[in-house]
Design a protein around this motif. Structure first.
Motif, mmCIF file in Angstrom:
data_model
loop_
_atom_site.group_PDB
_atom_site.id
_atom_site.type_symbol
_atom_site.label_atom_id
_atom_site.label_comp_id
_atom_site.label_asym_id
_atom_site.label_seq_id
_atom_site.Cartn_x
_atom_site.Cartn_y
_atom_site.Cartn_z
ATOM 1 N N SER A 43 -1.654 -16.444 -26.709
ATOM 2 C CA SER A 43 -2.860 -16.665 -25.913
ATOM 3 C C SER A 43 -2.627 -16.380 -24.432
ATOM 4 N N GLN A 44 -1.368 -16.323 -24.004
ATOM 5 C CA GLN A 44 -1.045 -16.029 -22.611
ATOM 6 C C GLN A 44 -0.605 -14.569 -22.513
ATOM 7 N N PRO A 45 -1.418 -13.676 -21.923
ATOM 8 C CA PRO A 45 -1.004 -12.279 -21.809
ATOM 9 C C PRO A 45 0.196 -12.140 -20.873
ATOM 10 N N GLU A 46 0.969 -11.075 -21.077
ATOM 11 C CA GLU A 46 2.128 -10.818 -20.230
ATOM 12 C C GLU A 46 1.677 -10.527 -18.798
ATOM 13 N N LYS A 47 2.416 -11.085 -17.842
ATOM 14 C CA LYS A 47 2.141 -10.833 -16.429
ATOM 15 C C LYS A 47 3.414 -10.300 -15.781
ATOM 16 N N ALA A 48 3.221 -9.514 -14.752
ATOM 17 C CA ALA A 48 4.349 -8.934 -14.036
ATOM 18 C C ALA A 48 3.956 -8.779 -12.571
ATOM 19 N N ILE A 49 4.911 -8.317 -11.791
ATOM 20 C CA ILE A 49 4.675 -8.027 -10.380
ATOM 21 C C ILE A 49 4.802 -6.525 -10.197
ATOM 22 N N GLY A 50 3.878 -5.947 -9.453
ATOM 23 C CA GLY A 50 3.924 -4.523 -9.139
ATOM 24 C C GLY A 50 4.074 -4.320 -7.646
ATOM 25 N N VAL A 51 4.785 -3.278 -7.266
ATOM 26 C CA VAL A 51 4.960 -2.925 -5.857
ATOM 27 C C VAL A 51 4.543 -1.471 -5.698
ATOM 28 N N SER A 52 3.666 -1.208 -4.737
ATOM 29 C CA SER A 52 3.212 0.165 -4.501
ATOM 30 C C SER A 52 3.240 0.479 -3.006
ATOM 31 N N LEU A 53 3.495 1.728 -2.697
ATOM 32 C CA LEU A 53 3.568 2.194 -1.315
ATOM 33 C C LEU A 53 2.166 2.376 -0.755
ATOM 34 N N VAL A 54 1.934 1.843 0.449
ATOM 35 C CA VAL A 54 0.644 2.004 1.124
ATOM 36 C C VAL A 54 0.745 3.114 2.153
ATOM 37 N N LYS A 55 1.737 3.004 3.055
ATOM 38 C CA LYS A 55 1.915 4.053 4.069
ATOM 39 C C LYS A 55 3.323 4.008 4.620
ATOM 40 N N GLU A 56 3.660 5.059 5.316
ATOM 41 C CA GLU A 56 4.970 5.181 5.950
ATOM 42 C C GLU A 56 4.789 5.900 7.283
ATOM 43 N N ALA A 57 5.657 5.599 8.219
ATOM 44 C CA ALA A 57 5.648 6.267 9.520
ATOM 45 C C ALA A 57 7.081 6.266 10.046
ATOM 46 N N ALA A 58 7.547 7.423 10.466
ATOM 47 C CA ALA A 58 8.940 7.536 10.907
ATOM 48 C C ALA A 58 9.028 7.927 12.372
#
Length: 178
Positions: A43-58
């Motif tokens: 009854s409890q679906p699997e949960k996880a954590i996701g990480v995604s890139l938003v922006k970068e500046a060098a």
């Protein structure tokens, strides 16, 4: 002659306008979670954590990287944005009421020598669907550099007459800068 001039212009323009590249990917650290296309009897679906890139500046010596950290849930073979529960309750097979609570979500940023260079509280992922985090990291243009992100939470399991706590890890994610 025209080809050599065009080639020289392309080479110069690509080196002048070369954008720093940052990639975010899951580290193969033994922690994995599948998202089956059929619903399970749980009854409890699997949960996880996701990480995604938003922006970068060098700049010459610094890379500013912004990522989103979000909770996801498996539904019919697809990971969708969700929230992590602050707590959940269920009845164990022995008939005891069990309460599981989660608090103090935390992010660790680790360099290539496995030294913790930043440690941050993420807030309550049971309320916020995603947390935007920005890091200013030392950057050496032309060299590949890796930083690892680890996300953990304090988990407490309690019944009528028993309680234990542990730190739960969601695996690691790598920031690779080229």
């Amino acid at each position: 002659m025209t080809r050599s001039i065009l080639s020289a212009i392309l080479i110069l323009s690509s080196s002048c306008f070369a954008k720093a590249e940052v990639q975010v990917f899951k580290i193969l650290d033994g922690s994995s979670l599948s998202c089956p296309s059929t619903n399970s009897t749980d009854s409890q679906p699997e949960k996880a954590i996701g990480v995604s890139l938003v922006k970068e500046a060098a700049t010459d010596k610094t890379m500013k990287v912004t990522v989103n950290i979000s909770a996801v849930t498996c539904q019919n073979g697809i990971w969708i944005a969700d929230v992590m529960p602050a707590s959940r309750e269920y009845v164990a097979p022995n008939g005891k009421n069990v309460r599981v609570s989660y608090d103090n979500y935390e992010l660790l940023l680790v360099n290539e020598r496995y030294e913790i260079i930043q440690q941050r509280r993420l807030g309550d992922l049971s309320v916020e669907q995603k947390g935007t985090q920005t890091f200013s990291l030392p950057y050496n243009r032309g060299a590949t550099q890796n930083y690892d992100l680890f996300i953990r939470v304090h988990k407490t399991v309690s019944t009528d007459n028993y309680q234990y706590s542990e730190t739960m890890h969601f695996g690691g994610f790598r920031l690779r800068m080229n």
